[in-house]
Design an enzyme around this catalytic site. Structure first.
Site, PDB file in Angstrom:
ATOM      1  N   CYS A   1     -67.509 -15.466  27.691  1.00 39.68           N
ATOM      2  CA  CYS A   1     -67.981 -15.982  28.973  1.00 39.68           C
ATOM      3  C   CYS A   1     -66.842 -16.655  29.727  1.00 39.68           C
ATOM      4  O   CYS A   1     -66.918 -17.801  30.130  1.00 39.68           O
ATOM      5  CB  CYS A   1     -69.173 -16.914  28.789  1.00 39.68           C
TER       6      CYS A   1
ATOM      7  N   ALA B   1     -63.911 -15.737  33.015  1.00 38.69           N
ATOM      8  CA  ALA B   1     -64.115 -15.380  34.425  1.00 38.69           C
ATOM      9  C   ALA B   1     -64.740 -13.996  34.569  1.00 38.69           C
ATOM     10  O   ALA B   1     -65.680 -13.811  35.325  1.00 38.69           O
ATOM     11  CB  ALA B   1     -62.788 -15.446  35.176  1.00 38.69           C
TER      12      ALA B   1
ATOM     13  N   SER C   1     -67.414 -21.993  27.503  1.00 42.11           N
ATOM     14  CA  SER C   1     -68.143 -20.729  27.623  1.00 42.11           C
ATOM     15  C   SER C   1     -69.652 -20.980  27.559  1.00 42.11           C
ATOM     16  O   SER C   1     -70.428 -20.370  28.287  1.00 42.11           O
ATOM     17  CB  SER C   1     -67.714 -19.755  26.533  1.00 42.11           C
TER      18      SER C   1
ATOM     19  N   ASP D   1     -57.983  -8.813  24.925  1.00 44.08           N
ATOM     20  CA  ASP D   1     -57.565  -7.698  24.064  1.00 44.08           C
ATOM     21  C   ASP D   1     -57.308  -8.118  22.624  1.00 44.08           C
ATOM     22  O   ASP D   1     -57.701  -7.446  21.678  1.00 44.08           O
ATOM     23  CB  ASP D   1     -56.220  -7.125  24.557  1.00 44.08           C
TER      24      ASP D   1
ATOM     25  N   HIS E   1     -61.126  -2.734  28.931  1.00 45.12           N
ATOM     26  CA  HIS E   1     -59.743  -2.299  28.744  1.00 45.12           C
ATOM     27  C   HIS E   1     -59.734  -1.509  27.443  1.00 45.12           C
ATOM     28  O   HIS E   1     -60.394  -1.889  26.478  1.00 45.12           O
ATOM     29  CB  HIS E   1     -58.830  -3.525  28.656  1.00 45.12           C
TER      30      HIS E   1
ATOM     31  N   GLY F   1     -61.962 -11.928  38.001  1.00 37.78           N
ATOM     32  CA  GLY F   1     -63.402 -12.165  37.914  1.00 37.78           C
ATOM     33  C   GLY F   1     -63.988 -12.869  39.130  1.00 37.78           C
ATOM     34  O   GLY F   1     -65.075 -12.523  39.599  1.00 37.78           O
TER      35      GLY F   1
ATOM     36  N   GLU G   1     -52.070   1.937  39.460  1.00 34.84           N
ATOM     37  CA  GLU G   1     -51.403   1.037  38.523  1.00 34.84           C
ATOM     38  C   GLU G   1     -50.016   0.623  38.994  1.00 34.84           C
ATOM     39  O   GLU G   1     -49.333  -0.137  38.330  1.00 34.84           O
ATOM     40  CB  GLU G   1     -51.320   1.678  37.136  1.00 34.84           C
TER      41      GLU G   1
ATOM     42  N   SER H   1     -53.009 -10.955  31.550  1.00 30.97           N
ATOM     43  CA  SER H   1     -53.353 -10.771  30.138  1.00 30.97           C
ATOM     44  C   SER H   1     -52.112 -10.964  29.268  1.00 30.97           C
ATOM     45  O   SER H   1     -50.980 -10.782  29.722  1.00 30.97           O
ATOM     46  CB  SER H   1     -53.920  -9.372  29.933  1.00 30.97           C
TER      47      SER H   1
END
Lengths: 487, 490
Positions: B45, B47, B78, B108, B132, B158, B389, B414
């Protein structure tokens, strides 16, 4: 033009108990030409007549008036005609009275406050008789003239009286095209030597020489605006347009098939509504039902939860999913989408206006109301475009459909957003502090528009405001949030 | 677990890399029907997790949040995010066994442990969704045969996913179905319904594959998006200081310059960005970018090769296993750079001045975008993917730098992007050392000092032709055209 300064200081004037002007503060200085405007019955004619000595001063002072003041108004015209009629009635001789001929009426021009040693300008009077085409009528009885013809006589009397202040109440009304055109030109020239005060119902007739505008409302002089202040002048113009236009509310989109509502069911029903955060409870256990066509006003101090309450209804508050809420036949949280809810709601708030920072045109902003979106992302129909243009006409913005929304003043943006909210004729119109952040003129503008909406549509209005004076006629139910819940 | 991509035959690899199609609005006419009445459980939980959940619920879907027991009992952020927004919150045990769709929106790095934990709890024939594909493609996570595996990846942060939905719009979204895990053939219908639920269909949906998403995403983020902007920031700043430019001015020119020049890129591609320069400046920027491309091409190739072979993810996962020692060390180094240490001044810099005094920055953006695009397409990635991308996302990262400079930019993106960004930067700074020796303040900091902006006609035509005929411009014009059709009004 001689130097002068007419001052009305806290002046209250009574007109035979029929009408009162209250607490007027106003100064007319050398070089100024004023336009008095306002809605019917707001006191603009009374204010003009006051300058010519009509009415009874109850308190305050009126000073600095010049010696010779000429007034042309319906009231003066009516008085003169009534006087003629009285003469006829008073005639006890058994002869048919023809009444006073026009030539005598013109010759006998009284000069308000004037003295005998400054008689009227007879040569000018005769020139004006020719110019206005009254020559063939000179022998006819004054009371047999048409309204337009008597008006011309009144104008000749006033213009020929060597006025030091000329007060004209709706001078263009009832004049034929040629006379109107002539008079406008004549006044333009005359303005170089004679100070003028005009009363006009319509802003678009405002002559170029006018330097200042006075706006009356409910017996008071509420706004004084310099012509050179373009923004304020435009706002006054909008206000007057909205209050006086004959345009009706534009129709809904006939192609849009909003699923019909069950007329027996309330629009909104909150049962034990509660909004609670870990550190505070905004309100709790609130029951509220909104039936169709029952308008509501919601008041309460800042932080009492007015906006939270609304957002439970609109679906913008996440806690709408943990409350017992039924809106437009949907029990919230039963698989409906917020777009199914929003299609029944028109919504205006300051927060929405802040969100609406899109560089799109006024027309597109209004059309976006059909899609409940901020910005326009869907193709719109020709009918929707036409309806949007009708709304712009109602707002007095017919000539600027492609103007970027962001170029409008704050108050004008608010008007466009109200039109956006109303464009689909929603069953429920929610106005969250629609006057917040607006100055007085714009507040009146918004209220005038909302009043028209309340009078002229099937929409149920939910109006949130903490200003007691911003009431709207037709909204009779009241929900007060106290801020120290539970309510 | 083995690298999934490497287990495929070349033919299959190329086919998967070549997947990317812009979907038309009429492909979404079923709305959220495929998900209606299904129980969607979100893991994570943050963004993305919170905002996607808010959108899906407002679209009429049943959304709840599964959190670890500790997150609930300690009432962590969260837990607060989910409960304050009126969502049902429960432990994995409570919620997962009845879930029809599980949305894995964790970072990830946690995927392997999260997926291994939840998979045994998931009911038969349920759906597992990723945003992802790293876990599937690079780590080779094997998902139970009966489970449908899809990806729905909004291409925005988000907060924007939510803000655009509330406006009645959405953000561009990439969807994919993991073909090895589509036992009932319903993966695409579920992914489409999910995209509709978040509002993505209104802004444009790309149908891609897990492999194309991962291989292009990694390449873009570590080269042009984060790497080039980081290297460019450091080199341009040091050069300006060396040339006697006011440090506060230099800092500001860089912090807001990337955003300003890439804004032009967003609206009209490289062509428009270059057109914002005067003719002599444009020719200079073009020449610099050609030089940069020649020098950096081997580096871009190496990054793409390491991504394709799985060498990159292997290296990074080794650092994960080693408690992120490298990542955190490099992040700390970024904070110590002279650029990061110098506050932007409060002088006025006009929009045009960012172009006029930032010719080298424009050249770096052009070189990076074109090289990344060329390298990706040469490796079998389809032009649409390569465009998104590289060019499409550059303004998003530039915006992050404008708001937060480099250190925070790296902390915001990330961990995968950040790790790759440092690898690029460490190689690129020394690679450009000689090139930078020839740079003066006329192309960075002060602008060309010309009495006369005349240029040779033939040369200008030649340069314009080269800029306009680059393949990234053709696909860009087409894809931006789709977006404009959707009448996005910003």
């Amino acid at each position: 033009m001689e130097g002068f300064s007419i001052t009305l200081d806290a002046l209250s004037v009574d007109f035979d108990g029929r009408f009162q002007l209250r607490d007027i503060d106003w100064t007319i200085r050398t070089g100024e030409h004023w336009l008095i405007t306002g809605t019917n019955g707001s006191g603009k004619s009374a204010l003009a007549a006051t300058l010519a000595g009509d009415g009874t001063v109850e308190s305050g002072t009126l000073s600095g008036l010049p010696g010779r003041i000429a007034l042309v108004s319906y009231e003066r015209q009516a008085e003169l005609i009534a006087a003629e009629r009285r003469k006829d009635d008073a005639d006890i001789l058994d002869v048919i009275s023809e009444g006073t001929p026009v030539s005598e009426i013109i010759d006998a021009t009284p000069v308000d406050g004037g003295s005998d040693d400054e008689p009227m300008d007879r040569q000018l009077a005769q020139e004006l008789v020719d110019t206005l085409g009254l020559r063939p009528l000179m022998g006819r009885a004054f009371r047999k003239l048409s309204t337009g013809e008597t008006r011309k006589v009144m104008l000749i009397r006033a213009l020929a009286s060597r006025p030091q202040l000329l007060v004209l109440d709706e001078p263009f009304d009832g004049l034929d095209h040629d006379s109107l055109h002539w008079l406008q030109g004549y006044l333009q020239t005359l303005s170089e030597t004679v100070p003028m005060v005009l009363v006009l119902n319509r802003f678009d007739e405002c002559p170029d020489f006018i330097t200042d505008v006075a706006y009356t409302d409910d017996g008071q002089l509420t706004h004084r605006v310099q012509r050179s202040d373009e923004a304020a002048f435009a706002e006054l113009s909008h206000l007057l347009h909205l209050q006086t236009t004959d345009l009706a509310l534009p129709p809904a989109d006939t192609a849009a098939n909003l699923p019909p509502l069950d007329p027996a069911e309330p629009l909104v029903r909150l049962t034990g509504a509660t909004i609670r955060y870990p550190d505070n409870t905004v309100f709790e256990d609130l029951d509220w039902t909104i039936e169709p066509s029952v308008h509501w006003q919601v008041t309460g101090p800042n932080g009492s939860g007015k906006t939270c309450l609304l957002s439970l209804i609109t679906g913008d508050h996440p806690q709408c999913y943990v409350n017992d809420i039924r809106v437009f036949g949907f029990q919230r949280g039963s698989g409906e989408s917020i777009w199914q809810i929003k299609q029944y709601i028109g919504y205006v708030s300051t927060a929405l206006q802040w969100e609406y920072r899109v560089g799109t045109s006024l027309r597109n902003v209004i059309i976006s109301g059909f899609f409940d979106s901020i910005g326009l992302y869907s193709k719109s129909s020709d009918q929707q475009k036409a309806i949007a243009d009708e709304w712009l006409a109602l707002l007095g913005m017919a000539d600027q459909p492609n103007t970027p929304f962001t170029e409008l003043s704050f108050g004008e943006q608010r008007l466009v957003l109200i039109a956006r909210a109303m464009v689909k004729h929603p069953p429920l119109l929610i106005l969250d502090e629609p006057c917040l952040g607006l100055d007085d003129i714009n507040r009146q503008l918004v209220l005038a528009l909302i009043e028209r909406i309340c009078q002229a549509s099937e929409t149920t209005v939910l109006y949130v405001n903490h200003r007691e004076q911003d009431r709207i006629r037709g909204i009779d139910n009241h929900l007060a949030l106290t801020g120290d819940q539970p309510s | 677990m083995a690298n999934y991509f490497n287990t495929l035959p070349l033919r299959e690899q190329l086919e998967q890399l070549g997947k990317c199609r812009f979907m038309h609005l009429d492909e979404f006419e079923d709305g959220v029907e495929a998900l209606r009445g299904k129980k969607m459980v979100v893991i994570g939980c943050g963004a993305q997790g919170l905002n996607q959940g808010l959108n899906l619920r407002d679209s009429g879907l049943d959304v709840s949040y599964a959190l670890r027991e500790a997150a609930i009992s300690e009432q962590r952020q969260s837990w607060k995010n989910a409960t304050e927004n009126g969502f049902t919150v429960g432990t994995y045990d409570e919620l997962l066994p009845t879930a029809d769709v599980v949305l894995n929106l964790t970072p990830d790095k946690q995927h392997t442990s999260v997926v291994e934990t939840i998979m045994p709890m998931m009911k038969k024939d349920a759906c597992l969704s990723y945003s992802h594909g790293f876990n599937i493609v690079e780590e080779g996570m094997q998902i139970r045969d009966d489970i449908t595996v899809i990806m729905v990846a909004p291409k925005c942060p988000g907060s924007e996913v939510r803000a655009e939905y509330v406006r009645g719009f959405g953000v561009p979204t990439l969807i994919a179905v993991h073909e090895d895990n589509d036992p009932n053939g319903e993966g695409l219908a579920l992914a489409k319904a999910y995209a509709v639920g978040t509002g993505g269909h209104k802004a444009g949906v790309l149908m891609s594959s897990f492999i194309a998403e991962v291989k292009s995403d990694l390449m873009g983020e570590q080269t042009i998006l984060c790497g080039m902007l980081q290297t460019g920031s450091l080199l341009c700043f040091d050069k300006m200081i060396e040339e006697g430019v006011d440090p506060a001015y230099a800092s500001k020119l860089i912090q807001y310059g990337w955003e300003t020049v890439t804004e032009a890129l967003k609206y009209g591609g490289v062509t428009n960005m270059m057109d914002r320069l005067s003719n002599p400046a444009k020719i200079r920027a073009f020449e610099l970018s050609e030089e940069l491309k020649d020098i950096m091409r081997p580096l871009y190739n190496k990054h793409q090769d390491d991504i394709m072979t799985g060498r990159f993810s292997e290296t990074m996962m080794a650092d994960w296993a080693n408690d992120d020692v490298e990542l955190l060390g490099w992040r700390a180094d970024t904070a110590e750079t002279p650029y990061e240490q110098t506050e932007a001044g409060d002088m006025e810099i006009s929009e045009q001045e960012y172009f006029d005094n930032g010719i080298l920055m424009v050249a770096m953006v052009k070189a990076g975008v074109e090289l990344a695009f060329e390298t990706m397409t040469a490796a079998g990635i389809i032009a649409d993917s390569a465009y998104y991308e590289s060019l499409h996302e550059t303004p998003l990262i530039a915006n992050t730098i404008a708001r937060k400079k480099l250190y925070e930019m790296n902390a915001t993106i990330s961990d995968t992007a950040e790790y790759g960004c440092y690898l690029y930067n460490h190689a690129c700074v020394p690679l450009l050392a000689d090139f930078m020796k020839g740079i003066k303040s006329d192309v960075i900091g002060k602008g060309l000092d010309l009495d006369d902006t005349a240029v040779d006609n033939a040369r200008l035509i030649e340069v314009n032709e080269a800029i306009r005929s680059h393949p990234v411009e053709a696909i860009g014009a087409e894809l931006r055209g789709y977006m404009a059709d959707m009448k996005r009004i910003v």
